[in-house]
Structure formats: structure tokens, C-alpha cells
Design a protein around this motif. Structure first.
Motif, mmCIF file in Angstrom:
data_model
loop_
_atom_site.group_PDB
_atom_site.id
_atom_site.type_symbol
_atom_site.label_atom_id
_atom_site.label_comp_id
_atom_site.label_asym_id
_atom_site.label_seq_id
_atom_site.Cartn_x
_atom_site.Cartn_y
_atom_site.Cartn_z
ATOM 1 N N LEU A 375 -13.241 -11.734 -11.965
ATOM 2 C CA LEU A 375 -11.926 -11.533 -12.568
ATOM 3 C C LEU A 375 -11.677 -10.079 -12.969
ATOM 4 C CD1 LEU A 375 -11.752 -14.764 -14.730
ATOM 5 C CD2 LEU A 375 -10.577 -14.299 -12.577
ATOM 6 N N GLY A 376 -12.722 -9.298 -13.215
ATOM 7 C CA GLY A 376 -12.555 -7.872 -13.461
ATOM 8 C C GLY A 376 -11.604 -7.529 -14.587
ATOM 9 N N TYR A 377 -11.861 -8.027 -15.776
ATOM 10 C CA TYR A 377 -10.950 -7.831 -16.907
ATOM 11 C C TYR A 377 -11.142 -6.499 -17.633
ATOM 12 C CZ TYR A 377 -9.452 -12.772 -16.962
ATOM 13 O OH TYR A 377 -8.903 -13.985 -16.675
ATOM 14 N N ARG A 378 -12.116 -5.704 -17.241
ATOM 15 C CA ARG A 378 -12.467 -4.547 -18.060
ATOM 16 C C ARG A 378 -11.285 -3.587 -18.272
ATOM 17 N NH1 ARG A 378 -17.796 -0.688 -17.121
ATOM 18 N NH2 ARG A 378 -17.342 0.839 -18.772
ATOM 19 N N ALA A 379 -10.528 -3.289 -17.224
ATOM 20 C CA ALA A 379 -9.401 -2.366 -17.353
ATOM 21 C C ALA A 379 -8.337 -2.932 -18.289
ATOM 22 C CB ALA A 379 -8.804 -2.076 -15.984
ATOM 23 N N GLU A 380 -8.091 -4.234 -18.194
ATOM 24 C CA GLU A 380 -7.083 -4.850 -19.064
ATOM 25 C C GLU A 380 -7.545 -4.852 -20.514
ATOM 26 O OE1 GLU A 380 -4.124 -8.710 -19.030
ATOM 27 O OE2 GLU A 380 -6.061 -8.850 -18.015
ATOM 28 N N LEU A 381 -8.828 -5.096 -20.748
ATOM 29 C CA LEU A 381 -9.359 -5.042 -22.111
ATOM 30 C C LEU A 381 -9.238 -3.637 -22.687
ATOM 31 C CD1 LEU A 381 -12.477 -7.303 -21.556
ATOM 32 C CD2 LEU A 381 -10.676 -7.740 -23.249
ATOM 33 N N THR A 382 -9.507 -2.637 -21.876
ATOM 34 C CA THR A 382 -9.371 -1.252 -22.337
ATOM 35 C C THR A 382 -7.928 -0.954 -22.714
ATOM 36 O OG1 THR A 382 -11.229 -0.534 -20.968
ATOM 37 C CG2 THR A 382 -9.681 1.162 -21.702
ATOM 38 N N ARG A 383 -7.008 -1.433 -21.910
ATOM 39 C CA ARG A 383 -5.588 -1.176 -22.161
ATOM 40 C C ARG A 383 -5.094 -1.895 -23.415
ATOM 41 N NH1 ARG A 383 -1.054 -4.050 -20.742
ATOM 42 N NH2 ARG A 383 -2.298 -5.468 -19.432
ATOM 43 N N LEU A 384 -5.506 -3.145 -23.590
ATOM 44 C CA LEU A 384 -4.958 -3.961 -24.669
ATOM 45 C C LEU A 384 -5.713 -3.817 -25.990
ATOM 46 C CD1 LEU A 384 -4.231 -7.271 -22.717
ATOM 47 C CD2 LEU A 384 -2.567 -5.573 -23.481
ATOM 48 N N GLY A 386 -9.060 -1.546 -26.532
ATOM 49 C CA GLY A 386 -9.643 -0.234 -26.766
ATOM 50 C C GLY A 386 -10.791 0.017 -25.812
ATOM 51 N N ALA A 387 -11.534 1.065 -26.053
ATOM 52 C CA ALA A 387 -12.645 1.440 -25.177
ATOM 53 C C ALA A 387 -13.562 0.246 -24.932
ATOM 54 C CB ALA A 387 -13.430 2.582 -25.802
ATOM 55 N N THR A 388 -13.835 -0.027 -23.657
ATOM 56 C CA THR A 388 -14.579 -1.221 -23.260
ATOM 57 C C THR A 388 -15.757 -0.838 -22.390
ATOM 58 O OG1 THR A 388 -12.593 -2.609 -23.358
ATOM 59 C CG2 THR A 388 -14.438 -3.428 -22.041
ATOM 60 N N GLU A 389 -16.923 -1.401 -22.698
ATOM 61 C CA GLU A 389 -18.121 -1.153 -21.904
ATOM 62 C C GLU A 389 -18.767 -2.478 -21.522
ATOM 63 O OE1 GLU A 389 -21.372 0.621 -23.972
ATOM 64 O OE2 GLU A 389 -21.023 -0.513 -25.813
ATOM 65 N N GLN A 390 -19.432 -2.483 -20.386
ATOM 66 C CA GLN A 390 -20.217 -3.647 -19.983
ATOM 67 C C GLN A 390 -21.534 -3.626 -20.731
ATOM 68 O OE1 GLN A 390 -20.679 -4.699 -15.697
ATOM 69 N NE2 GLN A 390 -22.877 -4.527 -16.105
ATOM 70 N N VAL A 391 -21.861 -4.741 -21.371
ATOM 71 C CA VAL A 391 -23.119 -4.802 -22.111
ATOM 72 C C VAL A 391 -24.115 -5.775 -21.483
ATOM 73 C CG1 VAL A 391 -22.067 -4.109 -24.293
ATOM 74 C CG2 VAL A 391 -22.203 -6.538 -23.726
ATOM 75 N N HIS A 392 -23.641 -6.619 -20.571
ATOM 76 C CA HIS A 392 -24.555 -7.587 -19.946
ATOM 77 C C HIS A 392 -23.897 -8.119 -18.687
ATOM 78 C CE1 HIS A 392 -27.999 -10.229 -19.875
ATOM 79 N NE2 HIS A 392 -27.259 -11.323 -19.888
ATOM 80 N N ARG A 393 -24.707 -8.428 -17.702
ATOM 81 C CA ARG A 393 -24.162 -8.974 -16.462
ATOM 82 C C ARG A 393 -25.194 -9.876 -15.808
ATOM 83 N NH1 ARG A 393 -19.848 -7.179 -13.089
ATOM 84 N NH2 ARG A 393 -19.987 -7.971 -10.954
ATOM 85 N N THR A 394 -24.739 -11.008 -15.305
ATOM 86 C CA THR A 394 -25.560 -11.910 -14.510
ATOM 87 C C THR A 394 -24.888 -12.003 -13.138
ATOM 88 O OG1 THR A 394 -24.366 -13.954 -15.032
ATOM 89 C CG2 THR A 394 -26.026 -13.209 -16.630
ATOM 90 N N PRO A 395 -25.493 -12.699 -12.179
ATOM 91 C CA PRO A 395 -24.826 -12.816 -10.873
ATOM 92 C C PRO A 395 -23.415 -13.393 -10.960
ATOM 93 C CG PRO A 395 -27.109 -13.467 -10.686
ATOM 94 C CD PRO A 395 -26.861 -13.256 -12.152
ATOM 95 N N LYS A 396 -23.117 -14.154 -12.016
ATOM 96 C CA LYS A 396 -21.811 -14.804 -12.110
ATOM 97 C C LYS A 396 -20.940 -14.261 -13.235
ATOM 98 C CE LYS A 396 -19.624 -19.369 -12.188
ATOM 99 N NZ LYS A 396 -19.842 -20.841 -12.217
ATOM 100 N N PHE A 397 -21.532 -13.848 -14.345
ATOM 101 C CA PHE A 397 -20.759 -13.502 -15.535
ATOM 102 C C PHE A 397 -20.959 -12.056 -15.958
ATOM 103 C CE2 PHE A 397 -21.085 -18.113 -15.898
ATOM 104 C CZ PHE A 397 -19.784 -18.452 -16.252
ATOM 105 N N THR A 398 -19.907 -11.519 -16.581
ATOM 106 C CA THR A 398 -19.950 -10.191 -17.194
ATOM 107 C C THR A 398 -19.595 -10.333 -18.663
ATOM 108 O OG1 THR A 398 -19.359 -9.023 -15.167
ATOM 109 C CG2 THR A 398 -18.872 -7.913 -17.237
ATOM 110 N N VAL A 399 -20.295 -9.573 -19.507
ATOM 111 C CA VAL A 399 -19.972 -9.515 -20.935
ATOM 112 C C VAL A 399 -19.605 -8.071 -21.268
ATOM 113 C CG1 VAL A 399 -20.766 -9.858 -23.301
ATOM 114 C CG2 VAL A 399 -21.519 -11.415 -21.486
ATOM 115 N N THR A 400 -18.491 -7.894 -21.950
ATOM 116 C CA THR A 400 -18.060 -6.563 -22.361
ATOM 117 C C THR A 400 -17.917 -6.498 -23.882
ATOM 118 O OG1 THR A 400 -15.737 -7.201 -22.064
ATOM 119 C CG2 THR A 400 -16.819 -6.074 -20.229
ATOM 120 N N ARG A 401 -18.017 -5.268 -24.383
ATOM 121 C CA ARG A 401 -17.728 -4.999 -25.791
ATOM 122 C C ARG A 401 -16.567 -4.020 -25.826
ATOM 123 N NH1 ARG A 401 -22.395 -2.762 -29.574
ATOM 124 N NH2 ARG A 401 -22.527 -1.284 -27.840
#
Length: 405
Positions: A375-384, A386-401
Motif C-alpha cells: 500500500l505504500g502509505y509512507r508519503a501520505e503519512l509524511t504529508r498528513l 509529519g516526518a515518517t520513517e520505516q522502523v520495521h518490515r517483514t515480507p508482508k508488512f511495514t511499520v512506520t513511526r
């Protein structure tokens, strides 16, 4: 039928050109109810998403209809549409005896989950009149034989009718005696965490994969740093037997969150309350608020926090996207957003929750989000937010802060 269906709105739910507030199934259910000539006080409507069924019947002169909607958005849309059309004469209820006592006709928009359908069917046999008939409808492309089989466990007669306008009705009659114990809620233990689930709660009493991944990410992002190297994340390793093979009672280890505690934490879209209960167990000094728009999820989360002994430190709210929470009132938000609206894949539900998180977080507050990596939500999270970074990733899921600007 002269009812102005096209005047109905989905608000406060997501609105878009390809999303309607009614469908052909609503029309079929209304037509069937009107053809039967049953008094409105003996009719219950379940799953009326935005009020199309209830308001069309009320507009036709039926009074005293009882309605149950699982979603807070649906309840607010019904109230708004009723006010817009100047209609009254119906009452809202939970899925309980007050909804079904003495009811002879139940109109149901078929739910997605078979467990939810099972709980509804049991409720009808438990509380409705002995001669009650359940008329369930859905879009043909979303209907399955399994739904008929679920209904067949609570009714002696189940008859699927021919499709009309790509929708179909299923008529269930001759209710069977209800078992002494209702089938829901159900309870499951996950290595120290107890989950309780009603039929309509996402993932039931299982600890869903996204929640497991978010728990691991919270430990990695905020907890004590662990030596790096090839290993399985603690929350994701499978329990093993003495010889290293999987034990017969193996499940996924669900250890409590070991994050640095925040003063006020919001579990936004809490489901059965797994994140809220885990955080409260690990951080008794924190205040946790769990909120979900699903009544089944809220009932489940309340039961979950009680079963884990943290009901005095966790507040569970039936609310739409945290709308009842004050601006800048949270230090941290935990979010595992849905990517469906009903039976439609749509990112609008996640966007509304990102916007809600941005509103309720104080400046500098943290939003932890887990989502399907595609789904690639990182850009939308940054826009809505604030600054967003990936903190964890599995083959299926991404976690951002995301840090609230």
C-alpha cells in the motif's frame, strides 16, 4: 417505490463517486417487507449501512421499526439522513433482546464474516418470536454457500431465491431452539494475553499478523536495543517443543509491549483490544484509550481489557475515527488501519484515520502504523502527520513511526 434513495449520504463515512449509500439489496429487502404487510413494531433491521432500509420503510408509513447497526458511522449517517428527510418513528438498539423481542420479521444485509452471521442468527432464535422469519440479502458476487450453511444451523428451512439486479435474498424460517449458551463471545489465550471476541470483530480471538508485527516494531523502536544478528523477532517466533520442533499447543508468542511509556496512548481502531491491553499490561503508569467504530469490536475490547485485569486503566469508546477525543490530547497513537470499506478495497478508511491521528496527537507525539507493504502509505503519512520513517518490515508488512509536526 417513491422513496428518494439518491438523497441519502454516507457521511461521516468516506464519500466518493463510486461509493453509494444504498444498493439493489436494500431495495429488494424493502420491497419484500412491504409485500408482507407486517406491523412496523414487529420488524427489526440489522446491518442497514446508512439507513436506506429503515428510512424507506418509515417513509412508507411503518412505525416502530427497530434497527441495529454495528458501525458508528452508519448510526450517524442514519440520524443525519433521517433529519434531512424529516423522518422518525424508528429506534436504535444493540444486538440484544431489546432489538428482537417479539419481532416476526428480521431484515438483514448479510455481513462479510460468517462468525458475525452466526451470532446474528443465534440472536434471532434466542429472542425473536417463535414464528420469526429472517430475510437476508446481499450482492451475488459476495454471497457463498457457507452463509446458507450457517443459517441452517439456526433455522430448519433456508431457501435462496433467484438473483435480481445482481442481488439475492435468502429466506430463513422455522427457528431452531437456541442453545443454552450463546456461541459468542469466544475467548483465547496468547501467552499471557487473553483476547475476547464477538462475532463481528475482525480476526476473532486470534492475534492477527499485523498486530504481532506492530508489537515487535514497538519493542525495536522504543525498547532497549538488542544485539543485531540473524534471529526471529520475539513476538513472531513460533513456540517450539523440547526437541526444537513445533509444540502441539504452539501459537505465536505475544509478549507485552516494552516501549518507553507515554502518558496518554490511543489505540485507534482497536479491534478486540490486543494492542491496548498489551500496552496497559506493560505500562501501568500510562493511560490508554481504545476506540473503534464497530460495536462488536468495542464489546470485544471491553471484555478483553476486563479479562486482562486492566479495565481500570483502559477506556474503550465506540466512536468514529477518534472524533470524541480532544485535539493534541495524545502522546502516542497505535494504528493498524483497515484497507476495505465494506466489500470494497478503498484507501479512504486509512486516510481518515491518519487525519484523525494527526489531529489528536500533540506536537512531537508519535504515530506507529502497520500496513500491508504494497500500500505504500509512507508519503501520505509524511504529508498528513509529519516526518515518517520505516522502523520495521517483514515480507508482508511495514511499520512506520511518524512524528507529529
Amino acid at each position: 417505490m417513491d422513496f428518494p434513495f439518491n438523497r441519502l449520504r454516507r457521511w461521516p463515512d468516506v464519500e466518493a463517486d463510486n461509493l453509494q449509500a444504498y444498493d439493489a439489496t436494500d431495495l429488494l429487502l424493502v420491497e419484500r417487507a412491504l409485500s408482507l404487510g407486517i406491523d412496523g413494531r414487529e420488524i427489526a433491521v440489522i446491518g442497514d449501512e446508512y439507513g436506506a432500509i429503515t428510512l424507506a420503510l418509515t417513509d412508507a408509513g411503518l412505525d416502530g421499526i427497530r434497527v441495529h447497526q454495528d458501525l458508528a458511522t452508519g448510526r450517524r449517517a442514519l440520524a443525519r439522513n433521517a433529519a434531512e428527510l424529516d423522518l422518525a418513528g424508528f429506534s436504535s438498539h444493540e444486538l440484544d433482546a431489546t432489538l428482537l423481542d417479539g419481532v416476526r420479521l428480521v431484515l438483514l444485509q448479510l455481513p462479510k464474516a460468517l462468525a458475525e452471521l452466526e451470532q446474528i442468527a443465534d440472536a434471532v432464535t434466542r429472542w425473536a418470536a417463535p414464528d420469526a422469519v429472517l430475510v437476508a440479502g446481499g450482492r451475488v458476487k459476495h454471497m457463498t454457500i457457507a452463509q446458507n450453511e450457517v443459517l441452517g444451523r439456526s433455522f430448519a428451512e433456508v431457501q435462496a431465491e433467484r438473483a435480481v439486479r445482481k442481488s439475492r435474498l435468502v429466506v430463513a424460517s422455522a427457528p431452531s431452539p437456541a442453545p443454552s449458551d450463546p456461541p459468542f463471545p469466544v475467548t483465547a489465550r496468547h501467552d499471557g494475553l487473553v483476547l475476547v471476541a464477538h462475532g463481528g470483530a475482525f480476526a476473532g480471538a486470534r492475534l492477527d499478523i499485523g498486530t504481532r508485527v506492530l508489537l515487535e516494531a514497538l519493542r525495536q523502536a522504543q525498547g532497549p536495543r538488542q544485539p543485531q544478528g540473524p534471529r526471529q523477532p520475539q513476538e513472531l517466533r513460533q513456540a517450539q517443543g523440547p526437541s526444537g520442533g513445533q509444540a502441539s499447543s504452539a501459537g505465536w508468542v505475544a509478549e507485552p509491549v516494552e516501549a518507553t511509556p507515554a502518558e496518554t496512548v490511543v489505540d485507534l481502531g482497536c479491534g478486540t483490544g490486543a494492542l491496548a491491553a498489551s500496552y496497559a499490561l506493560a505500562h501501568p503508569e500510562s493511560r490508554v484509550i481504545a476506540t473503534d467504530r464497530s460495536a462488536a469490536a468495542v464489546a470485544s475490547a471491553r471484555a478483553t481489557v476486563a479479562a486482562n485485569g486492566v479495565a481500570d486503566r483502559v477506556t474503550v469508546m465506540h466512536d468514529d475515527a477518534g472524533s470524541e477525543l480532544a485535539d493534541a490530547s495524545a502522546d502516542a497513537v497505535l494504528l493498524n488501519p483497515p484497507f476495505h470499506l465494506g466489500n470494497s478495497v478503498h484507501t479512504g478508511a486509512a486516510t481518515r484515520l491518519f487525519e484523525a491521528a494527526a489531529r489528536i496527537l500533540r506536537p512531537g507525539g508519535e504515530l506507529f502504523t502497520v500496513y500491508n507493504s504494497s500500500l505504500g502509505y509512507r508519503a501520505e503519512l509524511t504529508r498528513l502527520v509529519g516526518a515518517t520513517e520505516q522502523v520495521h518490515r517483514t515480507p508482508k508488512f511495514t511499520v512506520t513511526r511518524s512524528i507529529r509536526r
